[in-house]
Design a protein around this motif. Sequence first.
Motif, PDB file in Angstrom:
ATOM      1  N   ILE A 128      40.037  -3.571 -14.899  1.00 59.75           N
ATOM      2  CA  ILE A 128      40.428  -3.947 -13.533  1.00 59.75           C
ATOM      3  C   ILE A 128      41.707  -4.784 -13.554  1.00 59.75           C
ATOM      4  N   ARG A 129      41.793  -5.697 -14.499  1.00 62.25           N
ATOM      5  CA  ARG A 129      42.999  -6.521 -14.600  1.00 62.25           C
ATOM      6  C   ARG A 129      44.221  -5.655 -14.898  1.00 62.25           C
ATOM      7  N   LYS A 130      44.075  -4.715 -15.803  1.00 62.47           N
ATOM      8  CA  LYS A 130      45.207  -3.851 -16.152  1.00 62.47           C
ATOM      9  C   LYS A 130      45.610  -2.968 -14.972  1.00 62.47           C
ATOM     10  N   ILE A 131      44.639  -2.497 -14.209  1.00 64.44           N
ATOM     11  CA  ILE A 131      44.948  -1.666 -13.044  1.00 64.44           C
ATOM     12  C   ILE A 131      45.675  -2.486 -11.983  1.00 64.44           C
ATOM     13  N   VAL A 132      45.172  -3.679 -11.716  1.00 68.51           N
ATOM     14  CA  VAL A 132      45.807  -4.539 -10.706  1.00 68.51           C
ATOM     15  C   VAL A 132      47.216  -4.922 -11.146  1.00 68.51           C
ATOM     16  N   ASP A 133      47.353  -5.360 -12.395  1.00 66.59           N
ATOM     17  CA  ASP A 133      48.672  -5.737 -12.900  1.00 66.59           C
ATOM     18  C   ASP A 133      49.628  -4.552 -12.872  1.00 66.59           C
ATOM     19  N   GLY A 134      49.136  -3.392 -13.306  1.00 70.32           N
ATOM     20  CA  GLY A 134      49.986  -2.200 -13.340  1.00 70.32           C
ATOM     21  C   GLY A 134      50.412  -1.763 -11.953  1.00 70.32           C
TER      22      GLY A 134
END
Length: 555
Positions: A388-394
Motif C-alpha cells: 500500500i505504501r509503494k502504491i501510494v508513493d508511486g
Amino acid sequence: MAMAVVESIENLVSARQLLQTSLEKSRTLASALDKMGPRLEEINQRLPSLEAAARSISIQQCAFSRIRDHVDRAIGPAVAVLKVFDTARELEKSLLSDPCSDLFDYLSVMNLLEEALKFLSDNCELAMKWLEGIFECVEDNAITNDCCLLNVKKSLRILQELQVYEERARLEGGALSAASRKLEIEFKRLLLENSVPLALDSLATSTAEQASVFASSSWPVPVIQKLQAIVQRLNSDNQLECCMSVYVDVQSSNAKHSLQALGLDYLEMSITKFDDVQSIEGYIDQWSKHLVLAVKHVYELEHRLCNDVFKKIGSEVATGCFSKIASQSGILAFLRFGKHVAESKKDPIKLLKLLDMFASLNNLRFDFNRLFGGEGCIKIKNQTRDLIRKIVDGACEIFWELPLQVELQRRSSPPSDGSVPKLISFVTCYCNQLLGDDYRPILTQVLVIHQSWKQEKSLEGLIPNQVHDIMKEIGLNLDAWSKAYEDISLSYLFMMNNHCHFRNLKGTKLGDMMGDSWLTAHEQYRDFYAVLYLKKSWQSLLAPLSQKGSNFLVW
C-alpha cells in the motif's frame, strides 16, 4: 472219677502252653530291650541339636509374624496393579483396529488406556515401597529363606518394569504412540474427503446472491466435531505440531487448486515485463478481480475452517495454521505482483492502474484486517502495508510529475498535417478520467494519505491546481509546436484544430473544472486562427490567379 482225672490233665497241658507262650514273649521283649538301649543313647545324644533347631523355628515364626503386616499391605496394591495391567493389555488390543469405524469409541479407549497406565505408574511405586520394606525386614531379622528373598526380588523387578510401562507406551512403537499415528491418518483422511477446490471460475460470473451462498459453505458439523476431537487428543499427547502440519499441507494444497482455476501464471511473470505497463494492463485488471475472489472466498473459507477446527485449542493455533495456508497457497504471490507493478517504470498511464490497485486493496481493507490481523500473520500484514505504501508513493510521484512529463514532450515535432497531437488527445482524456467519479475520490484519498505520512496539512484544491498546471504546460507546448511549422498557414491550421479540440471539452469533467471563461477563450482563439488560416491560404491562391487573370476574362 476217671472224668475228673482227664480234666486235670487237660488243664495242666493248657497251663504249660500258656507258660511257654509267655516265656517266648519275654525272650522277644528282652531281645528288643537289648536293641533299644543303643537307640535311646543315640536319641539322647541328638536332643541338644533338636532343642536348638526348635528354638530357631520359634524365632523364624516370630519374625514372619512381624513382617506379616507388611505382606498384607503389599498384597493390595500388587493385586490392583496386576488387574489394571490385564485391563491395559485388553485396551491395547482394542487400539489395534482403525479409528475410522467409530472414532469417538476409539478416543474413549485411548483415554481409558491412558488412565490405566497412569494408575500403573502411580501404584507400582506404592507396591514397590511395601516390597522394599519386606525385603529390609527379612534381611534385618536374619531370615535365611532364599526362596522368599528371590520372590521378593523378582516381584520388585516386575513392578519396576510395569512402572515404566506408561513411558514405553508413549514412545515410538508403543501402544499410545501407534494410536496417535492412526489418529493422524484419520485426521488427514477426513480432510481429504471433505476438502474440495472452489469453482472460482464459475463464481467470477455468478450473481452476488450466489456468491454469498457460495462463500458461506463449510464442512458438515459431524466432520468438524471429529476433527476437533482428534486435535484435542493429539494436543494432549504433545502431537499438535504433527496435526497442524497435516492440516496446513492438505488445506494449502486445496486452496492452491482453487486459485489455479483462475489462471494465475501471470503472477510469476518476469520482472522485466513490468516496465511496459500497457502490455500488462490486462493482467493488472485481472489481479484486482482475482484478489477479491481469493480473499472473499478462498481465504475467508479457510479462515473460518481453521477457527472451527482449532478453536478449542486456542486462537493462536488457528491463526498460525491460517497464515501458513494463505502464504503457501498464493497470497504472497498476489502481494509480490502488486509490488512489482508499483516499483516498475514511472509511466503516466500507470497512475490509473495504481489507483485501481489501491481501490481494490482499500475495498478489502476490512477483510485483510480481520483475516490477517493476528500476530501469526505478521509477514502477510507487513507485506500488505508495504505494498500500500509503494502504491501510494508511486501514484503521488507520477501525479506530481505530470506537468513535467508534458513539458518533456515539448521538444517533439507536431503532426505534419496540422492535426491535434496524440499527446493533446491523451492528456485531455487522461485528465477527464482523473477528474471523473471513478478516479477522483480515489486520487483524493491517496493524496490525503500521502500528505498525512509526510505530516503535512491537507491542501485544498490539490487536484484542480495540478490539472491547471498540466493544461498550462499544454498551452506552452502548443505555442512551441506551432512555431515549428515552416508553412505559416499550416501553423494556423494546427492552432485552429487544437483550440477547437479544447472548445469541444465543454460538458466534460475537464471542461467544467477549467470553467466557461477558459472554454470561451479557446472558442475565440479557434475563430481567430480560422480567420488567419483562411486569409493566409487564400492569399497563396490569389497570386497565381492574378497572373492568369486575363485568360480567365477571355473565357
